[in-house]
Write a protein that holds these residues in place. Structure first.
Motif, short mmCIF file in Angstrom:
data_model
loop_
_atom_site.label_atom_id
_atom_site.label_comp_id
_atom_site.label_asym_id
_atom_site.label_seq_id
_atom_site.Cartn_x
_atom_site.Cartn_y
_atom_site.Cartn_z
N GLN A 223 0.92 -1.22 -0.05
CA GLN A 223 0.07 -0.04 0.03
C GLN A 223 0.91 1.17 -0.04
OE1 GLN A 223 -2.65 0.67 3.29
NE2 GLN A 223 -4.07 1.77 2.05
N LYS A 224 2.09 1.08 0.72
CA LYS A 224 2.87 2.52 0.70
C LYS A 224 3.61 2.46 -0.62
CE LYS A 224 3.86 2.55 5.67
NZ LYS A 224 4.95 2.26 6.69
N LEU A 225 3.86 1.48 -1.34
CA LEU A 225 4.36 1.59 -2.57
C LEU A 225 3.45 2.09 -3.52
CD1 LEU A 225 6.74 -1.65 -2.82
CD2 LEU A 225 7.52 0.51 -2.61
N GLU A 226 2.12 1.86 -3.56
CA GLU A 226 1.21 2.16 -4.40
C GLU A 226 1.01 3.67 -4.15
OE1 GLU A 226 -3.91 2.48 -3.60
OE2 GLU A 226 -2.99 0.59 -3.26
N LEU A 227 1.09 4.00 -3.09
CA LEU A 227 1.01 5.58 -2.86
C LEU A 227 2.04 6.26 -3.11
CD1 LEU A 227 -0.31 8.20 -1.30
CD2 LEU A 227 0.75 7.41 0.92
N LEU A 228 3.17 5.77 -3.06
CA LEU A 228 4.36 6.28 -3.42
C LEU A 228 4.31 6.63 -5.06
CD1 LEU A 228 7.50 6.97 -2.08
CD2 LEU A 228 7.93 4.84 -3.35
N PHE A 275 -4.87 7.36 -5.09
CA PHE A 275 -5.14 6.41 -6.03
C PHE A 275 -6.28 6.69 -6.90
CE2 PHE A 275 -6.69 2.34 -7.94
CZ PHE A 275 -5.55 1.98 -8.74
N GLU A 276 -7.32 7.27 -6.35
CA GLU A 276 -8.52 7.56 -7.15
C GLU A 276 -8.28 8.77 -8.25
OE1 GLU A 276 -11.70 8.30 -4.37
OE2 GLU A 276 -11.92 6.31 -3.88
N ILE A 277 -7.68 9.75 -7.43
CA ILE A 277 -7.10 10.91 -8.12
C ILE A 277 -6.24 10.39 -9.55
CG2 ILE A 277 -5.90 13.22 -8.48
CD1 ILE A 277 -6.45 13.43 -5.47
N PHE A 278 -5.28 9.44 -9.37
CA PHE A 278 -4.51 8.90 -10.14
C PHE A 278 -5.32 8.18 -11.57
CE2 PHE A 278 -2.80 4.84 -11.85
CZ PHE A 278 -1.84 5.37 -12.73
N GLU A 279 -6.14 7.32 -11.08
CA GLU A 279 -7.04 6.67 -11.84
C GLU A 279 -7.90 7.63 -12.71
OE1 GLU A 279 -8.02 3.42 -13.00
OE2 GLU A 279 -6.22 2.94 -12.25
N TRP A 280 -8.44 8.71 -12.11
CA TRP A 280 -9.28 9.65 -12.79
C TRP A 280 -8.29 10.35 -13.90
CZ3 TRP A 280 -8.60 15.10 -13.06
CH2 TRP A 280 -9.63 15.71 -13.54
N ALA A 281 -7.31 10.90 -13.65
CA ALA A 281 -6.49 11.60 -14.26
C ALA A 281 -5.93 10.78 -15.69
CB ALA A 281 -5.17 12.06 -13.38
N TYR A 282 -5.51 9.42 -15.53
CA TYR A 282 -5.29 8.83 -16.41
C TYR A 282 -6.12 7.90 -17.19
CZ TYR A 282 -0.29 9.63 -14.90
OH TYR A 282 0.76 10.45 -14.97
N THR A 283 -7.47 8.26 -16.85
CA THR A 283 -8.49 7.57 -17.79
C THR A 283 -9.19 8.37 -18.49
OG1 THR A 283 -8.75 5.93 -16.01
CG2 THR A 283 -10.52 6.08 -17.56
N ASP A 284 -9.15 8.28 -19.92
CA ASP A 284 -9.46 9.16 -20.80
C ASP A 284 -9.23 10.54 -20.70
OD1 ASP A 284 -11.25 6.80 -21.69
OD2 ASP A 284 -12.71 7.37 -20.32
#
Length: 491
Positions: A223-228, A275-284
């Protein structure tokens, strides 16, 4: 830990010294005082070691420099090892020393074994952030399947598959890496600057489990690596220093800086939000616009200048701002599109003007020749004398001169038309290229109908030019033949 059961079957008097496990080996060390080997039981427990891995058991006898070692598999080797230990047991000191059980791991068919998740997690999180990622890189290069007897279900991340050691399945485990990873890394390279070698090859999805992992320490590390990597993928600059420390700079309405030395420095309280911000930014959508808005909103939602912690509602604020941004851009887009439509219409009118110009040349030239011929006949008709040919040599010479002038005008008209066609093409190309920084290539192609209107106008000009030339040449030829025939017959 299953490996400790092997030591328990060798001696009942022992003191644990240390245990270490990496992706390459597992090492257990005990201080022992006497042995009592049940060969059948020890052999049975040795079978818990995966067949692809090798093992060795050694006892360094206290007070000497001698070791008793078991380094081969099989019951015969174990019986021989027991006999040698029995000889030591018969001495005055008995078997006293340090017992070391070493498992040397092999990665076969992209699979590797983990015998203790506790000790493996300790190994993973030790050292600076850069060191942790070097370990992850070493593991992922060798294998993506991690087998462990301590878990009962299969768990997946974008980088690894954790599965039970004894799990039998007819369906082979495939590489969990998703096809969109390369595209997302390419997108990230457009908006983020990462310094530090191969560590920029990962994304947050590589460390996110498909569900909560059964082992808390492993779950915490991942989880820490995911956040990183969520932070790395959203920030302007990420730099791995020589000592393994990670420095992050995010430039929004205000600049936010972060320095991470070890995984222990990472606060995961807002990991889900990032992670939600990352997914939103990198989707479409446009990655540049989305990342820019995300950085601005994140910078004003940071708690106490700590980038690890965000105020509630950050993702909602980001999406709302993006909707407003799109509405503002929509107005500009409609204005640009209407302007383009007007220009496209003017382009078609320009094509009509080119055709009209060459038609004007035709009418003027042919009219001059016809006027001359008509004038000759008129003068001849109303004249008092009808003696002599209709077309004298002088008159016929003037007629030839008119024909030659008409041909020269034809050549000039063709030259002008070709020049206008070139100007028409250049004008269209220049006009089309002005909006590439405002509208995407795909949208421009759609607005311009993939240049179908331009190609149609160009075809119209060329087709009309061909008709005019044919009509011009035929008219001159007919007049020349008739006048020449009349002149010859009048003698």
């Amino acid at each position: 830990m299953i490996l400790s059961e092997i030591v328990e079957a060798i001696t009942t008097s022992r003191v644990h010294l240390d245990t270490k496990e990496t992706d390459r080996e597992a090492v257990l060390r005990y201080r022992v005082n006497g042995v009592a080997i049940n060969c059948a039981e020890v052999f049975s427990r040795l079978q818990m070691i995966h067949a692809r891995d090798n093992y060795s058991i050694s006892i360094a006898h206290e007070g000497t420099d001698q070791n008793t070692v078991l380094s081969e598999k099989g019951m015969d080797a174990l019986l021989e090892f027991n006999e040698r230990l029995q000889l030591w047991s018969e001495t005055d000191d008995g078997v006293v020393g340090v017992l070391t059980l070493r498992i040397t791991k092999a990665a076969i068919k992209k699979s590797v074994t983990i015998y203790s998740l506790d000790y493996f997690s300790i190994y993973l999180k030790e050292g600076a952030v850069g060191e942790v990622l070097r370990k992850i890189n070493s593991i992922s290069n060798a294998a993506y399947i991690i087998e462990c007897q301590e878990i009962s279900e299969t768990y997946r991340t974008g980088l690894f598959v954790f599965k039970p050691l004894s799990l039998e399945t007819s369906v082979p485990v495939t590489n969990p890496e998703v096809a969109s990873k390369a595209r997302r890394i390419e997108q990230r390279d457009k908006v983020c600057s990462i310094y530090g070698g191969a560590r920029d090859l990962y994304l947050p999805n590589d460390f996110k489990f498909d569900r909560v992992f059964c082992h808390k320490l492993i779950q915490d590390v991942f989880q820490k690596l995911e956040l990183l990597y969520s932070l790395i993928s959203l920030s302007d600059i990420s730099k791995f220093e020589v000592d393994g420390t990670l420095s992050i700079v995010m430039k929004g309405y205000s600049n936010v800086k972060l320095e991470i030395k070890t995984l222990a420095d990472i606060d995961v309280s807002s990991a889900t939000d990032f992670f939600e911000i990352f997914e939103w930014a990198y989707t479409d959508g446009n990655i540049v616009d989305k990342i820019g808005i995300s950085r601005n909103i994140i910078s004003i939602h940071v708690v106490d200048d700590n980038l690890f912690r965000l105020k509630a509602g950050c993702i909602e604020s980001i999406t709302s701002n993006y909707i407003i941004y799109l509405k503002d851009n929509l107005k500009q887009y409609v204005e640009v599109k209407n302007k383009l439509s007007d220009q496209i219409q003017k382009t078609s009118e320009k094509a009509a003007e080119v055709v009209k110009s060459i038609n004007t040349y035709l009418r003027a030239s042919i009219f001059s020749v016809y006027s001359f011929v008509f004038t000759v006949f008129l003068v001849r008709t109303i004249g008092k004398s009808d003696v002599g040919p209709i077309f004298s040599n002088a008159t016929y010479s003037i007629f030839i001169l008119f024909v030659l002038v008409s041909i020269l005008i034809l050549i000039y008209a063709l030259s002008e038309t070709n020049a206008e066609i070139r100007r028409f093409k250049n004008m269209y190309s220049s006009f089309r290229g002005r909006y590439t920084d405002l509208i995407t290539k795909e949208d421009l192609n759609r607005i311009f109908s993939n240049d179908k209107d331009f190609d149609r106008d160009l075809k119209y000009i060329r087709k009309s030019r061909k008709k005019v030339v044919c009509l011009w040449v035929m008219s001159l030829l007919v007049i020349f033949v008739i006048i020449t025939f009349v002149k010859i017959k009048s003698y």
